[in-house]
Scaffold this motif. Structure first.
Motif, PDB file in Angstrom:
ATOM      1  N   ASN A 185       0.300  54.160   1.825  1.00 35.26           N
ATOM      2  CA  ASN A 185       1.620  54.797   1.878  1.00 35.26           C
ATOM      3  C   ASN A 185       2.372  54.675   0.549  1.00 35.26           C
ATOM      4  OD1 ASN A 185       1.383  55.528   4.640  1.00 35.26           O
ATOM      5  ND2 ASN A 185       1.891  53.416   5.209  1.00 35.26           N
ATOM      6  N   GLY A 186       1.708  54.097  -0.450  1.00 36.41           N
ATOM      7  CA  GLY A 186       2.342  53.932  -1.753  1.00 36.41           C
ATOM      8  C   GLY A 186       3.244  52.712  -1.857  1.00 36.41           C
ATOM      9  N   LEU A 187       3.158  51.811  -0.876  1.00 38.60           N
ATOM     10  CA  LEU A 187       3.992  50.611  -0.883  1.00 38.60           C
ATOM     11  C   LEU A 187       3.241  49.434  -1.502  1.00 38.60           C
ATOM     12  CD1 LEU A 187       5.450  50.898   2.736  1.00 38.60           C
ATOM     13  CD2 LEU A 187       6.573  51.532   0.586  1.00 38.60           C
ATOM     14  N   GLU A 188       3.962  48.610  -2.253  1.00 35.44           N
ATOM     15  CA  GLU A 188       3.369  47.407  -2.830  1.00 35.44           C
ATOM     16  C   GLU A 188       3.256  46.336  -1.752  1.00 35.44           C
ATOM     17  OE1 GLU A 188       5.874  46.239  -6.076  1.00 35.44           O
ATOM     18  OE2 GLU A 188       5.335  47.982  -7.279  1.00 35.44           O
ATOM     19  N   VAL A 189       2.100  45.709  -1.681  1.00 32.97           N
ATOM     20  CA  VAL A 189       1.859  44.612  -0.747  1.00 32.97           C
ATOM     21  C   VAL A 189       1.502  43.389  -1.583  1.00 32.97           C
ATOM     22  CG1 VAL A 189       0.478  43.771   1.191  1.00 32.97           C
ATOM     23  CG2 VAL A 189       1.047  46.222   1.016  1.00 32.97           C
ATOM     24  N   ILE A 190       2.371  42.387  -1.556  1.00 34.93           N
ATOM     25  CA  ILE A 190       2.157  41.195  -2.376  1.00 34.93           C
ATOM     26  C   ILE A 190       1.216  40.239  -1.659  1.00 34.93           C
ATOM     27  CG2 ILE A 190       3.253  39.195  -3.448  1.00 34.93           C
ATOM     28  CD1 ILE A 190       5.679  40.974  -3.999  1.00 34.93           C
ATOM     29  N   LEU A 191       0.168  39.857  -2.362  1.00 31.50           N
ATOM     30  CA  LEU A 191      -0.838  38.948  -1.823  1.00 31.50           C
ATOM     31  C   LEU A 191      -0.596  37.508  -2.235  1.00 31.50           C
ATOM     32  CD1 LEU A 191      -3.957  41.148  -2.641  1.00 31.50           C
ATOM     33  CD2 LEU A 191      -2.847  40.863  -0.411  1.00 31.50           C
ATOM     34  N   GLN A 192      -0.021  37.312  -3.426  1.00 33.01           N
ATOM     35  CA  GLN A 192       0.126  35.954  -3.951  1.00 33.01           C
ATOM     36  C   GLN A 192       1.270  35.898  -4.943  1.00 33.01           C
ATOM     37  OE1 GLN A 192      -3.275  34.636  -6.243  1.00 33.01           O
ATOM     38  NE2 GLN A 192      -2.388  32.645  -6.680  1.00 33.01           N
TER      39      GLN A 192
END
Length: 192
Positions: free
Chosen positions: A64-71
């Protein structure tokens, strides 16, 4: 200059002065301004970074073009795309970006192999670091699936007590897998 990283690596294995000198000679010290992309999606990761000072995030962009922070990596933490890109030589699926002005030690795979050859005890230390990273990743996955948003936020605050003052709220929401609006509701409820 090397005290912080030496103390970090010696949590698992004791090294003599000569071994630490070899290790330190292979590190690349770097001062990096905030908002610098250290790794782009599609690139091959060629470093492991130790954060001396500052804050770094690892994230991907979803469908969806959203940033997903992993760390998040703050002082005394390591960050890389170690699981997919650095050793498998596959194009990275993540971005690594500085959120603050940072001081880092960078370590590339060739230097690491040289270190293991010259000071073999480091192989054990880095294996333990990798095991701890894997355990943390599994714990994060379990928490994402099994805990409520409030429980995840409380645990986040325990792990990163000063981070809410250092990064914007929508980054924290992304890390927790919730909307910024829902995080605001949680924070207001907890403040009462």
């Amino acid at each position: 200059m090397y005290f912080q990283i030496n103390k970090n690596i010696e949590r698992y294995v004791s090294f003599n002065l000569d071994e630490l000198k070899i290790f330190n000679s292979l590190l690349e010290y770097s001062v990096v301004p905030k908002k610098t992309i250290l790794l782009h999606e599609g690139e091959i990761c060629k470093f492991e970074a130790f954060v001396i000072k500052g804050c770094v995030r690892k994230y991907y962009i979803d469908t969806n073009g959203l940033e997903v922070i992993l760390q998040f990596a703050i002082e005394n933490a390591w960050i890389s795309d170690i699981s997919f890109s650095i050793y498998e030589k596959n194009p990275s699926r993540v971005y690594i970006e500085t959120l603050e002005d940072c001081q880092l030690f960078l370590f590339n795979p060739e230097s690491k192999e040289e270190l293991f050859s010259k000071a073999p005890k480091f192989e054990r230390a880095f294996r333990i670091l990798m095991q701890r990273s894997l355990a943390a990743t599994q714990d994060r996955l379990f928490n994402t699936i099994s805990k409520t948003a409030t429980e995840k936020y409380v645990e986040f605050l325990e792990q990163y007590p000063a981070l809410p003052q250092r990064v914007v709220q929508h980054y924290i929401a992304s890390y927790l897998g919730i909307s910024p609006e829902f995080l605001s509701k949680i924070r207001k409820k907890m403040a009462k």
